[in-house]
Every structure is written in structure tokens, then in C-alpha cells.
Design a protein around this motif. Structure first.
Motif, PDB file in Angstrom:
ATOM      1  N   GLN A 346       0.852  -1.202   0.000  1.00 46.57           N
ATOM      2  CA  GLN A 346       0.000   0.000   0.000  1.00 46.57           C
ATOM      3  C   GLN A 346       0.880   1.241   0.000  1.00 46.57           C
ATOM      4  O   GLN A 346       1.814   1.365   0.796  1.00 46.57           O
ATOM      5  N   GLU A 350      -3.275   7.684  -3.110  1.00 49.19           N
ATOM      6  CA  GLU A 350      -3.800   6.964  -4.260  1.00 49.19           C
ATOM      7  C   GLU A 350      -3.175   7.429  -5.568  1.00 49.19           C
ATOM      8  O   GLU A 350      -3.056   6.664  -6.530  1.00 49.19           O
ATOM      9  N   THR A 351      -2.797   8.714  -5.623  1.00 49.65           N
ATOM     10  CA  THR A 351      -2.332   9.293  -6.890  1.00 49.65           C
ATOM     11  C   THR A 351      -0.883   8.977  -7.216  1.00 49.65           C
ATOM     12  O   THR A 351      -0.380   9.361  -8.280  1.00 49.65           O
ATOM     13  N   GLU A 373      -4.232  -1.658  -9.522  1.00 49.51           N
ATOM     14  CA  GLU A 373      -4.175  -0.497  -8.640  1.00 49.51           C
ATOM     15  C   GLU A 373      -5.604  -0.212  -8.165  1.00 49.51           C
ATOM     16  O   GLU A 373      -6.470   0.149  -8.960  1.00 49.51           O
ATOM     17  N   GLY A 375      -7.234   2.072  -5.243  1.00 53.73           N
ATOM     18  CA  GLY A 375      -6.991   3.033  -4.172  1.00 53.73           C
ATOM     19  C   GLY A 375      -5.495   3.075  -3.879  1.00 53.73           C
ATOM     20  O   GLY A 375      -4.659   3.343  -4.755  1.00 53.73           O
ATOM     21  N   VAL A 376      -5.126   2.812  -2.635  1.00 55.76           N
ATOM     22  CA  VAL A 376      -3.712   2.822  -2.260  1.00 55.76           C
ATOM     23  C   VAL A 376      -3.083   1.433  -2.394  1.00 55.76           C
ATOM     24  O   VAL A 376      -1.886   1.272  -2.143  1.00 55.76           O
TER      25      VAL A 376
END
Length: 942
Positions: A346, A350-351, A373, A375-376
Motif C-alpha cells: 500500500q 492513491e495518486t 491499482e 486506491g492505495v
């Protein structure tokens, strides 16, 4: 101390080299010692007698053996033995004579290329076991065999007592290693040469692993208490970022080749997926920690040890993490073969984009690699995992931190091949695979083509271990090397790099010391990159400062210090020197030693001065001849004459070659009786000038008289009387203390030859026989005792009628050496000095350890150890040994009045390492000729 320092010592060793058949070969060395040592040359342990093709020469402390018109039969091990009354030493070098062109050999009848009827077999042994490689060869002429390990000569890796090479009947040859050690593992190649043709055979030596519990106990044999202390003084600090590699290098010297053990925080490190342990082609021992994790932080210690000692060095590794870290790190995963493997982590936002890597190869989305991918969450799925999928995976945030995990694929193959292997051309490529259990039906291939056993390809399986060795690879060996068993496969890309053929770099730090009279001490260091382009030898050149060409004067394979004496130059002059390094690819630029030195060869009188008789007003000329071209000084009645004319041009000095002359023009009666003296080094000679007036009769003319009153009658009869003979030089001033069995030579040189000489011993004329020889060469007369005995002690006189010289020769009372002779009830001291003070010392007499008491005392002052007999008795006669484990010194004591022993008794102790003991052979076994030096090791990081 003086006697000990006078033992023979090599300043420059003979070097091994190769020549073409039919050419001349010269083996040279430089040896010092006092008294001057006697030199013996041997080939394959057989003494060499001077003959038409073998010529021995000695110039000062330079000794050489010339082999003229060499043949392949001259190949072998040549040994130079130097011995004097104080001690002896040895040095060995290999001469290889290559035959002529193949076309010529093929025309020879009975020529047959060498071949292996039975090749040496690969084997695996436990530590401490002996190893034997045996093979059988054929060929005409009879092949010459050489053994090497991993491309190196055995003599460069091992001390001579660790291995033996020999031949047995029916063309069987063997290589034996005594007490196998971990560094002995590797590839052994046997070369069979017959003329210009050769055949190869290779075998692999592996060592069985210790059990896991034993391995975890640490290298207790080399490191005290088995664990390196947490804080090593002087440990360097080294930092690396997470995911980067940490590379530790140590460069170790020493013989035998040191054994290397790496540890982390006191625990031994075994080679694995992320820990690579190897020796690179530059001679560095490498530990590489791949894709460092935070838990890799700690103290890394490299320990090097051999039979001479040990040393260690340490580095503290710090692993730095990026400030932007993964919220959840990757975890190691283990799956069965053909199962899917999932790696998940993780990121903090997120970006943040990420990329996936299999070690140094970036992965792209495909049917094999599914990347998600959410979210995180970042997930990588590896479908249908195989052995080659086993490795280290990284998830990397762009320009930021990394997360690392290891994927283990359980299958038949538990140790796979490296993804790529780089090998230099001419080296051996070794591939090793381990399977879960011993299996049959394994297959090695290159680019899909199955490999078969051959002299250049070794295929061997030891239970679960499977080996492929490509011997002396070429660029044709490149490709994908694969190992297959059942449905499991592992592959590696073999890349072959060309060898750079560069000459060595120029030596550095050249210095010359001229503190010693008539000698120069030259010192230099190898170039800093000598380990990259190693020189095979160093060439020393000289030239006269006044001008001329550079001339090679010495060659040595060891850098360091070299003493050049005046006896090594052809004539007296000021000389400058330079040195360069060479190898098979060329020679470096020379570096010149600063300054110059005045050197003069030692000279003796060949033709001495004669008294000169002239008439008043005539010129008088004095001359003499020396054995070498050196300068000298003339004196007239104690006044030194210069090089130019002196005394209003009356005296003129000339020096041409080895002849020196003095001309006195227009000698006067007043000059009669003047003493003329010539001095050059240790040469000193004198003569007298006689000048006659016009009315004087020649003193060389005698008148026969018949007296009748006061008148002389009858014709006068003339006869010329020769000047009386003189002894111009002798060795009466030299020390004449000898050992029993030595050759003794007493000599004197007369002012002219053909004069009868008588020798006397203790007042009685000597008798010639086997034990006493009289010799004459021109004006030089010698008395020789070929093998001195105690009864030869006494005073010898050389009598030439009007002149005599005395020589007193004695035996006994030797201050240091092998044989001691003493009177009863006298104090006797035996001593030896060690390289360090804290080493344990044991003394033995006739093979049994001595007992301390009133009649025998042991003392120590720092590194010096003494055995003292306060009051020597007859029962103290015998052989004494001072033993320090790795070396021994031997003494024989004879008490006057007891039995005289002309030869030392043989030691009752085992002779050498080869014979299961670490003591040095007192008679000089070849096993003990190796140089022992403790390892010296700097540790660096990169």
C-alpha cells in the motif's frame, strides 16, 4: 648476532619463464652471505654438473645458470642452493621449453598427439581429508603434465607442503592435496603437452557442507570465541538507500591463499538470493548485499586466515529509508511450482504511480504479470510461477521509496542459476544447481542444444548438487545455458568478455640510498593498479653518468629493495639506475632513481710493481696490472700524485684499461731510494727507484777478483743478479676459522713466477696427499685442504726464500650456526629470535623436550629465547631444536674430549608439514621451500 646475519639470503629470486627449443635460457639470482656462500644448481632434485650446455657463472653476488640450445627435455624445476658455515637457503623456478613448429614435428617419425586415456575424476570431500586426482596419458614424445586451479598455477596458490605432483608406472600421473581446506574447492585442469600439441582434462573439487547447527556456531577456528565482538575498533561506516546494493571488497595477500569468512553481527553469512560471495577477476573478495532492506543494517566483518596467521576488518552498514514510505510493505511469498504468486503493498496516496521490477528488469503488464491499482493498494500476480520466476521483486514509487520482497518457488530445483554470468575469455565458467532430492535424467543445454561431456565441458552430479564447467571459455561459448529436470528448468545468460592485453603500469616511489660504500640500495613500489595488470618481473637497468646506453643488469619478480654492489659493474664509474615492470603484453615506461652512485668492481693484483734502476738523467717507468678496470692513486715518498703532471712536469700518471703506470722524467741521483706506492681499494703495492751516477758501477755487475798486492789482474767476468723475490699479496689477514668438512684455501702471490715455494705446518714442511693439495697458477701459489679435519688446525707458513707469510687456521668456537664445539665445564648459550615476543617456544634434545634444572636453564628477553648450559658436560652432546610450531632452528653441540661428529645427526622429529608435522626440515626438504607470510588486508566499500 653477526653469525646469524651472515646466513645466505636471496636479494633477487630466479624466475619461471618459457623459451623456444634451440634458444638459450638463463636463470639468475642475487645472493648475499658472509662468508660468501657456495652455490649448487639442481634440476628436478638432481645436481647439475657443468658441461657443454650447462654453464654456471658468479659475478659478485650475482649467480646464473646458462642452458645453451635448450630442448623440451630441459623443462623442469631448477633449484639454486646457497650454503655457508652459518646456514643455507633455497629458491626454485620452473623452466619450460616449447618445441618447434608443428609442421616440423609432424615430419618426425613416431610423433603422436597427447591424449587422456583416463581423465581425472571430480570429487567431493570433507574438510581435512586428502584429495587425489589421477589420470593416464599417452603421446610421443612423452607428454609433460602441468596442473592448475581456476586458471592459476598451484605454486601461486598453495605452499609446497600442501600438494604433491608425481608420476607412477604405465603413464599414470597424480595430483594430491593434503588436508583439504575451503579455498581448495574449484576447477582443476591438467594440461598434457607433447611438443607444440596439448590435451586438456578437468575435474571439480567440492567440499561437503557442515550441518546447519555446526555452521551457525561461527568460524571458531579463525575468530576467538566463534563470534566477532559487536564493536570492532576502526570499523568504517557505510550508508546505502533502501533497495540499493551494498558492496564490500577486501583485498587479501598471503600464501597459502587465505580463507575468507563473512559475518553480520557475529553470525556467518551464507551465499544466497540476496547475498553474493565471490572473488572477482581483480583478486578482490566480494560480499554484495542486493536490494538492501532496513534489517540488513549492522556490522559486517571479513576475516582472512591461513596457516601463517589471521586478520580481520569491519564495516558498519546503515540503511537509509526514504521520507515517503509505503504504508504496508511487500511481504516475502513462497508458492509451489505452477501456482500463481501474489505480491501486495500500500502506497501513502492513491495518486502516486508505481512500477514493478524483477531485480533489475522492469516488468510490463501481460498474461504472465497482472498489475492492479485499487486506491492505495498495489498488487502484482505472477501466473504459473516457475523456477526462473524465483527472485527479488520491487515495487517503486516514482522517484521515491521502494518496497522489496522475495518470491520463493518450491519445485524440484531449490537453487537456481544466476540470471546472467560474466566471464573473462580464457577463464572457467562454473554453473551449479541444487535439486530437492537426488534425481536422474538431468540435462544441460546451450541455446537449446544439449551439452555432452568433453575435455572442455565437465558435467558432474554429487547427489542433489549438479555442476557444469566450461573450461577456458571463448566467445563461441556465449548463449543461454539451461538446466532441466522433468518439467522444471532454470536458465542463465553466459557472456564472455575479451581480456585486455595491457602492459603493466610504471613502478612508483623509486628511491636510492648510497650510505653504504661501493653499493647502492634501490627501493621501489609496484604501481597502484598492479593487481589489475600484474607484472611478471621487474627489470633494472644502469648506465654511466658520463653517457652511454642503458644496459639491463638485474631482473626480479618481487618489488621492494635490491642491493647493487660494485662487483656487478664492469668498470669503475658514476652510475645511474632505472626500473620498469614487464609482463607478457609488454613493458611499462621506466622510472629513474634520483641521483647517482660511484661503483668500482673489486680488483686484485695481476702483475705487481718492480724496482726500477736507471742512470742519472734517464726516465723511470713503473707499471702494474689489475684484474678489473678501477681507478687508483700513486704516491711518491708518501706524497700523493694527481691525475695531471706534477713537480714541474716530472711525474706523469696514465691509466689504460687495467694497466696503471707512472713515469718519472729525468731521474736524478738525489731521487735514488724514493719509494713509489700504488693504492686502489684493498690493493697496495710498492717499489723502489734506484738512480746511479756516471762514475758508479752498476750494482747489478759483480767483478771476479784475483788479488795480487794492491792491483787487479785477469779479465773481469760479468753476471747479472735478479732482484730478490717478494710476496706481494696473500690472504693471511682473512679470518681462518672453519667448520669440519669445509674446503680451506690459503694462498700467496709472488712478485714473479717460476720461483720455488715451500709450505710448512707448525714448523714442518707439509706432505702432499688426498687431504692436502698444492697448486700454482703463474705467480699465485695455493695450499688447499679439500675436506678440513680437526687435526689440520695449526700455523701454516708460505716461504719463498727471502719472504714468508703466516696463516693460522682453526676450527671450533663458532659464535652462531649449526655446529658448536666447546670445552668441558664451559658455559654454552643457544638462542633464537622470533618475529614477535608472545609466541610459545619449545626446546628439544635428541627428539625429547628438555627438562629445566641446575644443568639447563631457559631464558627469554622479549622475542629472544635462550637455552643455557652453565657448565657443559660430555652428556650434553647432541642435537638441540628450538621449535615455534611453524618453524624450527637446529644446533649440534660437541664437547671437546667427547666424540667428534663431522656431520650433524639426523633429527628424530618429523620432517615437515607433508609428513604430518609443522616443523621445518633441518636438511631442507623441498616441501619447506615455500614462503610463509601472514595475510595483510585492507577493507573498502563500493
Amino acid at each position: 648476532m653477526e653469525g646469524f646475519r651472515g646466513a645466505p639470503r636471496f636479494l633477487a629470486y630466479p624466475r619461471a619463464f618459457t623459451v623456444q627449443s634451440g634458444t638459450d635460457a638463463v636463470l639468475s639470482c642475487q645472493i648475499t652471505g658472509d662468508p660468501q656462500p657456495s652455490i649448487i644448481w639442481e634440476k628436478d632434485k638432481t645436481p647439475i654438473e657443468p658441461s657443454g650446455r650447462f654453464h654456471m657463472e658468479a659475478k659478485g653476488d650475482l649467480y646464473s645458470l646458462l642452458v645453451s640450445h635448450t630442448t623440451p627435455q630441459d623443462s623442469g624445476l631448477y633449484i639454486c642452493k646457497a650454503k655457508n658455515s652459518v646456514g643455507e637457503t633455497y629458491a626454485a623456478a620452473t623452466l619450460k621449453v616449447e618445441a618447434g613448429k608443428p609442421q616440423e614435428e609432424e615430419r618426425c617419425s613416431g610423433s603422436e598427439a597427447p591424449s587422456f586415456l583416463v581423465a581425472p575424476s571430480s570429487t567431493r570431500v570433507c574438510r581435512g581429508e586428502d584429495v587425489m586426482f589421477a589420470c593416464r596419458v599417452s603421446g610421443q614424445p612423452c607428454p609433460v603434465l602441468e596442473w592448475e586451479k581456476d586458471g592459476h598455477k598451484l605454486s601461486d596458490l598453495f605452499e609446497s607442503s600442501h600438494f604433491a605432483v608425481g608420476q607412477e608406472p604405465e603413464d599414470w600421473h597424480f595430483l594430491k592435496l593434503f588436508g583439504a581446506r575451503p579455498p581448495d574447492g574449484g576447477v582443476y585442469v591438467c594440461r598434457a603437452r607433447s611438443g607444440s600439441r596439448e590435451a586438456l582434462a578437468a575435474a571439480v573439487l567440492l567440499q561437503r557442507r557442515r550441518h546447519t547447527a555446526e555452521r551457525r556456531a561461527g568460524p571458531e577456528t579463525w575468530v576467538p570465541n566463534g563470534v566477532v565482538p559487536a564493536g570492532v575498533p576502526g570499523a568504517k561506516a557505510f550508508a546505502v538507500s533502501v533497495g540499493k546494493h551494498a558492496k564490500f571488497r577486501c583485498y587479501v595477500t598471503g600464501k597459502p591463499k587465505p580463507e575468507i569468512v563473512w559475518q553480520k553481527d557475529g553470525e556467518p553469512l551464507a551465499p544466497g538470493r540476496r547475498h553474493l560471495v565471490y572473488e572477482d577477476r581483480e583478486g578482490y573478495f566480494i560480499l554484495k548485499v542486493l536490494y538492501c532492506k532496513p534489517q540488513d543494517q549492522g556490522l559486517y566483518v571479513c576475516t582472512a586466515s591461513n596457516t601463517a596467521g589471521q586478520t580481520l576488518s569491519a564495516v558498519q552498514l546503515h540503511v537509509k529509508e526514504h521520507r515517503l514510505q509505503f504504508q504496508v510493505q511487500l511481504a516475502d511469498v513462497e508458492v509451489a511450482e505452477q501456482e500463481d504468486a501474489v505480491l501486495e503493498c500500500q502506497v501513502p496516496l492513491e495518486t502516486i504511480p508505481t512500477a514493478w521490477y524483477l531485480e533489475d528488469r522492469e516488468l510490463q503488464p501481460s498474461h504472465k504479470y497482472v498489475m492492479e491499482e485499487r486506491g492505495v493498494v498495489r498488487r502484482l500476480t505472477i501466473r504459473d510461477a516457475r523456477t526462473d520466476d524465483d527472485g527479488i521483486y520491487l515495487c517503486q514509487m516514482k522517484d521515491k521509496g521502494r518496497s522489496i520482497a522475495e518470491l520463493s518457488v518450491r519445485g524440484m530445483i531449490v537453487k537456481r542459476l544466476p540470471r546472467k554470468l560474466d566471464v573473462m575469455e580464457g577463464e572457467n565458467a562454473v554453473f551449479c544447481v541444487e535439486t530437492r532430492e537426488a534425481v536422474e535424467g538431468t540435462c544441460w543445454s546451450r541455446d537449446g542444444l544439449q551439452l555432452r561431456e568433453s575435455p572442455h565441458t565437465v558435467l558432474k552430479s554429487f547427489g542433489r548438487t549438479h555442476l557444469l564447467v566450461l573450461v577456458h571459455v571463448t566467445r563461441q561459448d556465449v548463449g543461454i545455458i539451461s538446466f532441466t529436470v522433468g518439467e522444471s528448468q532454470t536458465s542463465s545468460q553466459l557472456r564472455v568478455k575479451c581480456v585486455k592485453r595491457d602492459p603493466p603500469s610504471t613502478p612508483v616511489a623509486a628511491e636510492m640510498s648510497v650510505a653504504e660504500s661501493n653499493a647502492a640500495l634501490l627501493a621501489w613500489c609496484p604501481a597502484p593498479d598492479a593487481h589489475l595488470r600484474p607484472p611478471s618481473r621487474y627489470l633494472l637497468e644502469r648506465r654511466e653518468v658520463a653517457g652511454g646506453e642503458w644496459v639491463q643488469c638485474l631482473a626480479t619478480d618481487l618489488p621492494g629493495r635490491m642491493r647493487v654492489l660494485g662487483d656487478s659493474v664492469p668498470r669503475e664509474a658514476d652510475y645511474c639506475f632505472r626500473v620498469c615492470a614487464t609482463n607478457e603484453h609488454g613493458r611499462s615506461s621506466p622510472v629513474e632513481f634520483p641521483g647517482s652512485v660511484h661503483l668500482a668492481p673489486a680488483a686484485h693484483l695481476e702483475r705487481g710493481l718492480q724496482d726500477v734502476r736507471v742512470q742519472d738523467g734517464e726516465d723511470a717507468r713503473f707499471s702494474l696490472e689489475l684484474s678489473a678496470m678501477v681507478n687508483g692513486t700513486w704516491f711518491l715518498d708518501g706524497t700523493r700524485l694527481g691525475e695531471e703532471e706534477e713537480a714541474c712536469g716530472r711525474c706523469s700518471v696514465r691509466h689504460h684499461g687495467m694497466e696503471h703506470s707512472l713515469l718519472i722524467r729525468g731521474a736524478r741521483v738525489a731521487d735514488s731510494g724514493a719509494q713509489v706506492t700504488f693504492v686502489s681499494g684493498e690493493v697496495r703495492d710498492s717499489a723502489t727507484l734506484h738512480v746511479q751516477g756516471e762514475q758508479e758501477s752498476c750494482p747489478g755487475v759483480l767483478l771476479r777478483e784475483e788479488q795480487q798486492g794492491l792491483s787487479l789482474t785477469g779479465d773481469p767476468t760479468l753476471s747479472l743478479a735478479e732482484a730478490p723475490v717478494r710476496i706481494v699479496s696473500s690472504n693471511e689477514e682473512a679470518p681462518h676459522t672453519y667448520m669440519v668438512g669445509q674446503r680451506v684455501e690459503l694462498w700467496c702471490q709472488l712478485s714473479r713466477p717460476a720461483v720455488p715455494v715451500h709450505w710448512y705446518k707448525d714448523g714442518e714442511e707439509v706432505e702432499v696427499g688426498e687431504s692436502l693439495v698444492l697448486e700454482q697458477e703463474g705467480p699465485r701459489h695455493r695450499l688447499v685442504l679439500p675436506c678440513a679435519r680437526p687435526q689440520d688446525t695449526g700455523e701454516f707458513v708460505c716461504d719463498a726464500g727471502g719472504d714468508s707469510r703466516f696463516d693460522s687456521s682453526q676450527w671450533g668456537d663458532v659464535s652462531s650456526g649449526t655446529h658448536f664445539v666447546c670445552n668441558p665445564l664451559t658455559r654454552v648459550e643457544l638462542w633464537c629470535q622470533l618475529s614477535r615476543p608472545a609466541a610459545p617456544v619449545h626446546w628439544y634434545k635428541d627428539g625429547e623436550e628438555v627438562e629445566v634444572g641446575e644443568s639447563l636453564v631457559l631464558e627469554q628477553e622479549g622475542p629472544r629465547h635462550r637455552l643455557v648450559l652453565p657448565c657443559a658436560q660430555l652428556q650434553d652432546e647432541g642435537e638441540f631444536v628450538c621449535d615455534v610450531g611453524g618453524d624450527s632452528a637446529f644446533y649440534t653441540i660437541t664437547v671437546a674430549g667427547g666424540s667428534w661428529s663431522s656431520q650433524p645427526r639426523r633429527s628424530t622429529l618429523p620432517q615437515c608439514l607433508r609428513h604430518s608435522n609443522s616443523r621445518r626440515c633441518w636438511q631442507g626438504c623441498p616441501c619447506c621451500w615455500s614462503v610463509r607470510c601472514p595475510p595483510q588486508m585492507p577493507l573498502s566499500t563500493g
